[in-house]
Write a protein that holds these residues in place. Structure first.
Motif, mmCIF file in Angstrom:
data_model
loop_
_atom_site.group_PDB
_atom_site.id
_atom_site.type_symbol
_atom_site.label_atom_id
_atom_site.label_comp_id
_atom_site.label_asym_id
_atom_site.label_seq_id
_atom_site.Cartn_x
_atom_site.Cartn_y
_atom_site.Cartn_z
ATOM 1 N N GLY A 315 36.094 61.155 57.520
ATOM 2 C CA GLY A 315 36.168 62.386 56.741
ATOM 3 C C GLY A 315 37.561 62.788 56.329
ATOM 4 N N CYS A 316 38.453 61.794 56.195
ATOM 5 C CA CYS A 316 39.840 62.075 55.832
ATOM 6 C C CYS A 316 40.103 61.548 54.421
ATOM 7 N N ALA A 317 40.749 62.339 53.589
ATOM 8 C CA ALA A 317 41.117 61.888 52.245
ATOM 9 C C ALA A 317 42.174 60.793 52.348
ATOM 10 N N VAL A 318 42.045 59.746 51.536
ATOM 11 C CA VAL A 318 42.890 58.560 51.655
ATOM 12 C C VAL A 318 43.699 58.348 50.385
ATOM 13 N N VAL A 319 44.989 58.028 50.573
ATOM 14 C CA VAL A 319 45.839 57.498 49.508
ATOM 15 C C VAL A 319 46.217 56.087 49.924
ATOM 16 N N ALA A 320 45.888 55.098 49.094
ATOM 17 C CA ALA A 320 46.117 53.701 49.448
ATOM 18 C C ALA A 320 46.861 52.983 48.335
ATOM 19 N N ALA A 321 47.627 51.973 48.742
ATOM 20 C CA ALA A 321 48.276 51.111 47.763
ATOM 21 C C ALA A 321 47.228 50.242 47.079
ATOM 22 N N ALA A 322 47.377 50.063 45.786
ATOM 23 C CA ALA A 322 46.435 49.244 45.018
ATOM 24 C C ALA A 322 46.831 47.783 45.147
ATOM 25 N N THR A 323 46.610 47.249 46.341
ATOM 26 C CA THR A 323 46.985 45.873 46.613
ATOM 27 C C THR A 323 45.918 45.204 47.453
ATOM 28 N N ARG A 337 44.457 55.604 44.558
ATOM 29 C CA ARG A 337 45.215 54.357 44.655
ATOM 30 C C ARG A 337 46.514 54.503 43.866
ATOM 31 N N VAL A 338 47.594 53.943 44.429
ATOM 32 C CA VAL A 338 48.905 53.986 43.774
ATOM 33 C C VAL A 338 49.505 52.584 43.824
ATOM 34 N N PRO A 339 50.447 52.284 42.942
ATOM 35 C CA PRO A 339 51.092 50.964 42.990
ATOM 36 C C PRO A 339 51.781 50.746 44.340
ATOM 37 N N PRO A 340 51.750 49.531 44.869
ATOM 38 C CA PRO A 340 52.417 49.280 46.150
ATOM 39 C C PRO A 340 53.930 49.383 46.029
ATOM 40 N N ASP A 341 54.559 49.790 47.127
ATOM 41 C CA ASP A 341 56.017 49.871 47.217
ATOM 42 C C ASP A 341 56.604 50.797 46.158
ATOM 43 N N ASP A 342 55.880 51.874 45.839
ATOM 44 C CA ASP A 342 56.315 52.834 44.821
ATOM 45 C C ASP A 342 56.413 54.211 45.479
ATOM 46 N N VAL A 343 57.611 54.561 45.910
ATOM 47 C CA VAL A 343 57.818 55.817 46.627
ATOM 48 C C VAL A 343 57.444 57.003 45.750
ATOM 49 N N ARG A 344 57.852 56.962 44.500
ATOM 50 C CA ARG A 344 57.594 58.081 43.593
ATOM 51 C C ARG A 344 56.082 58.319 43.430
ATOM 52 N N ALA A 345 55.314 57.238 43.217
ATOM 53 C CA ALA A 345 53.866 57.374 43.010
ATOM 54 C C ALA A 345 53.169 57.837 44.280
ATOM 55 N N LEU A 346 53.594 57.320 45.434
ATOM 56 C CA LEU A 346 52.974 57.734 46.690
ATOM 57 C C LEU A 346 53.272 59.207 46.962
ATOM 58 N N ALA A 347 54.502 59.634 46.703
ATOM 59 C CA ALA A 347 54.861 61.042 46.912
ATOM 60 C C ALA A 347 54.054 61.946 45.981
ATOM 61 N N ALA A 348 53.868 61.530 44.733
ATOM 62 C CA ALA A 348 53.116 62.343 43.784
ATOM 63 C C ALA A 348 51.658 62.485 44.212
ATOM 64 N N ALA A 349 51.063 61.384 44.695
ATOM 65 C CA ALA A 349 49.672 61.437 45.145
ATOM 66 C C ALA A 349 49.531 62.302 46.386
ATOM 67 N N LEU A 350 50.473 62.173 47.302
ATOM 68 C CA LEU A 350 50.433 63.001 48.516
ATOM 69 C C LEU A 350 50.584 64.474 48.155
ATOM 70 N N ARG A 351 51.530 64.788 47.285
ATOM 71 C CA ARG A 351 51.739 66.178 46.868
ATOM 72 C C ARG A 351 50.470 66.726 46.199
ATOM 73 N N ARG A 352 49.831 65.910 45.378
ATOM 74 C CA ARG A 352 48.615 66.343 44.692
ATOM 75 C C ARG A 352 47.525 66.728 45.687
ATOM 76 N N LEU A 353 47.349 65.931 46.721
ATOM 77 C CA LEU A 353 46.314 66.229 47.712
ATOM 78 C C LEU A 353 46.690 67.428 48.581
ATOM 79 N N LEU A 354 47.963 67.520 48.944
ATOM 80 C CA LEU A 354 48.379 68.650 49.771
ATOM 81 C C LEU A 354 48.242 69.970 49.023
ATOM 82 N N ASP A 355 48.413 69.927 47.705
ATOM 83 C CA ASP A 355 48.324 71.146 46.893
ATOM 84 C C ASP A 355 46.890 71.507 46.507
ATOM 85 N N ASP A 356 45.936 70.606 46.721
ATOM 86 C CA ASP A 356 44.582 70.816 46.210
ATOM 87 C C ASP A 356 43.544 70.566 47.311
ATOM 88 N N PRO A 357 43.243 71.582 48.136
ATOM 89 C CA PRO A 357 42.249 71.398 49.206
ATOM 90 C C PRO A 357 40.879 70.979 48.679
#
Length: 393
Positions: A315-323, A337-357
């Motif tokens: 029951g946990c929301a997941v952000v995963a590398a598309a690899t 899913r975000v591109p692997p080894d992409d700090v900017r994309a992973l941070a953006a996805a994490l921020r999106r989930l943290l901001d949107d319950p």
């Protein structure tokens, strides 16, 4: 034919767990027993023990072998010694009851498994859980990669059938090793029946990890470079620098990359925003998944992605590398899913989930429903089809 007798060799099996391989062997073996197969697993442990059936019907025997040492020379000697012990144990087990198939899991036990199959005149099946070629993007010319890659090559060449955990791995094995296409079969990881998680235990765990009530972000798995945890630490720093929610990142796992990750957390000045729990057993992980708001799976190389599947089921929301296999496990609409080894994309996805319950809750629901489609019983049916074809042949 009736359900076969399978003698399985593995370098890890619960409660000796290094990573996902142990869970795969345990889940598949128990499902094979439920399908009527006779399954005996030979593995290692701190003490030797004779084959004895557990509650799931799988008979497990262990040779006495401590954890592997650091350093290539010592590690390869350890693998050779483990192989000799497993071959001797296999001969004893076969003397009591000959198997129809010998099944080895990965290169560490390939030599004794193949030798045993040759001696008995029965098929040798191997499961390729990962490859040295994949871990290092094809750079296997230097040591220690060259030695391990050569063992992978010998294993695939000798095997009568090769099982893999994802369509990605099937393509990879065919491309790198060149076996016959019909000899490589996908047997996906499944999920064992979920043990009940007490909401009070989850609440207590969350209160301990985030007593101030801030969002809880989870990383779980073996601490090795290819899991990409260093990308997640940098992404958390980026979220914090951009004024995002004050989340705490909890790392559940252990492994050879642990010291480097802790040093990176210090370098990034994450302070108590990054907490390293160490190794967490299968009894603790379900509560961690239930307590976390987001689980990050930022792998650089991932044959399957069992942590993502377990987190989704929890029951946990997941952000995963598309690899690799993660592209199959985290399907559209079940996670981000975000591109692997992409700090900017992973941070953006994490921020999106943290901001949107609301988005977190929707992905948690969809992910949990999707995870239920991954069954060890289905994996057992696929493996049994391979065993049957080989035995009949």
């Amino acid at each position: 034919m009736s359900a076969p007798s399978v003698l399985t060799l593995s370098w890890e099996y619960p409660p000796v767990v290094e990573g996902g391989l142990a869970r795969h062997v345990a889940g598949l073996s128990a499902a094979l027993v439920r399908r009527g197969a006779d399954v005996r697993v030979l593995t290692r442990g701190p003490q030797a023990s004779a084959l004895a059936a557990g509650a799931d019907g799988v008979a497990v025997g262990r040779v006495a072998r401590p954890a592997p040492p650091a350093g290539l020379e010592g590690f390869l000697a350890w693998v050779d010694d483990l192989g000799a012990d497993l071959l001797a144990a296999g001969r004893r087990a076969a003397g009591e009851r000959p198997p129809d198939v010998v099944h080895g899991h990965d290169w560490l036990v390939a030599a004794p498994a193949a030798a045993l199959a040759d001696e008995l005149g029965v098929p040798f099946v191997t499961t390729v859980h990962a490859t040295e070629h994949g871990r290092h993007n094809g750079w296997v010319q230097a040591e220690p990669q060259a030695t391990i890659h050569a063992a992978d090559v010998r294993m695939v060449e000798r095997a009568d059938a090769v099982l893999v955990c994802s369509a990605f791995m099937r393509r990879h094995v065919l491309e790198v090793f060149g076996p016959a296409e019909d000899d490589v079969v996908v047997v996906r990881n499944g999920l064992a029946p979920a043990a009940p998680v007490d909401p009070a235990d989850v609440a207590a765990l969350r209160a301990r990890l985030v007593p101030d009530g801030r969002p809880l972000v989870l990383l779980a798995g073996r601490l090795v470079y290819e899991k990409g945890f260093q990308v997640a630490l940098r992404a958390l720093r980026r979220v914090r620098d951009a004024g995002g929610p004050d989340a705490r990142l909890v790392v559940a796992g252990d492994g050879p990359h642990g010291a480097e990750l802790r040093a990176l957390a210090t370098e990034l000045e994450l302070g108590d925003d990054a907490v390293f729990l160490g190794w967490s057993d299968d009894g603790t992980l379900p509560a961690l998944y239930a307590a976390a708001d987001v689980c990050l799976v930022p792998s650089l190389y991932e044959p399957f992605g069992l942590v993502a599947l377990e987190a989704m089921r929890g029951g946990c929301a997941v952000v995963a590398a598309a690899t690799g296999g993660l592209r199959e496990v985290v399907a559209d609409g079940t996670g981000i899913r975000v591109p692997p080894d992409d700090v900017r994309a992973l941070a953006a996805a994490l921020r999106r989930l943290l901001d949107d319950p609301g988005l977190r809750q929707r992905l948690a629901r969809e992910g949990a429903a999707h995870a239920e489609r991954f069954s060890w019983d289905d994996a057992a049916d696929r493996a049994l089809a391979v065993y049957g074809r080989l035995v009949r042949g």
